[in-house]
Motif scaffolding. Structure first.
Motif, short mmCIF file in Angstrom:
data_model
loop_
_atom_site.label_atom_id
_atom_site.label_comp_id
_atom_site.label_asym_id
_atom_site.label_seq_id
_atom_site.Cartn_x
_atom_site.Cartn_y
_atom_site.Cartn_z
N PRO A 11 0.69 6.47 5.33
CA PRO A 11 -0.23 5.66 4.53
C PRO A 11 -1.09 6.55 3.64
CG PRO A 11 -0.92 5.74 6.81
CD PRO A 11 0.38 6.47 6.73
N PHE A 45 -2.42 2.85 -6.37
CA PHE A 45 -3.70 2.62 -5.69
C PHE A 45 -4.36 1.34 -6.20
CE2 PHE A 45 -8.32 3.07 -5.61
CZ PHE A 45 -8.53 3.24 -4.26
N ALA A 92 -2.54 -1.83 -5.07
CA ALA A 92 -2.73 -2.04 -3.64
C ALA A 92 -4.12 -2.57 -3.33
CB ALA A 92 -2.47 -0.74 -2.87
N GLY A 144 -4.64 -6.07 -1.56
CA GLY A 144 -5.35 -6.01 -0.28
C GLY A 144 -6.62 -6.82 -0.29
N CYS A 165 0.83 -1.21 0.00
CA CYS A 165 0.00 0.00 0.00
C CYS A 165 0.86 1.25 0.00
CB CYS A 165 -0.92 0.02 1.22
SG CYS A 165 -2.33 -1.09 1.11
N ARG A 166 2.00 1.18 0.66
CA ARG A 166 2.89 2.34 0.74
C ARG A 166 3.71 2.53 -0.53
NH1 ARG A 166 3.22 1.17 6.47
NH2 ARG A 166 4.67 -0.54 6.20
N VAL A 216 -2.51 5.14 0.56
CA VAL A 216 -3.29 4.34 -0.37
C VAL A 216 -4.43 3.62 0.31
CG1 VAL A 216 -3.20 2.45 -2.01
CG2 VAL A 216 -1.33 4.08 -1.94
N CYS A 217 -4.14 2.82 1.32
CA CYS A 217 -5.17 1.96 1.91
C CYS A 217 -6.00 2.68 2.93
CB CYS A 217 -4.53 0.74 2.57
SG CYS A 217 -3.85 -0.39 1.37
N LEU A 263 -0.03 -0.25 8.79
CA LEU A 263 0.36 0.98 8.09
C LEU A 263 0.84 2.04 9.07
CD1 LEU A 263 -2.49 1.22 5.46
CD2 LEU A 263 -0.05 1.25 4.95
#
Length: 97
Positions: free
Chosen positions: A94, A61, A64, A68, A56-57, A96-97, A86
């Motif tokens: 963080p 997007f 991820a 995920g 995610c990092r 993205v998530c 995260l």
């Protein structure tokens, strides 16, 4: 994994600095806390939750979300566990998530 280049292996070393990248290896430096590392068939790996958080990092997007979603469905991990992973790494934001 969806749309993630697999031409270079990524590893995370439990330290605060000194990451490096070569043609075939990208070494990340980050704190690895209890529960972030598991052993499978004698090989140390980051846990599913930590791996998803790291992706995610570092990835787009879209990538991820795909990773995920797959992890949440197959490993019965909770979104809260990924969010906690995260936020455990203080040097990362963080996004993205």
């Amino acid at each position: 994994m969806w749309d993630i280049p697999l031409d270079r292996a990524h590893v995370t070393r439990n330290r605060t600095g000194g990451g490096r990248r070569t043609r075939h290896l990208h070494s990340h430096s980050a704190p690895l806390l209890d529960g972030d590392v598991i052993v499978r068939d004698g090989i140390q790996l980051t846990s599913v939750v930590r791996t998803v958080a790291d992706l995610c990092r570092t990835e787009s997007f879209e990538a991820a979300v795909v990773v995920g979603d797959s992890a949440l469905r197959s490993a019965a991990e909770s979104p809260g566990a990924v969010a906690a992973a995260l936020y455990r790494c203080p040097s990362s934001t963080p996004t993205v998530c």
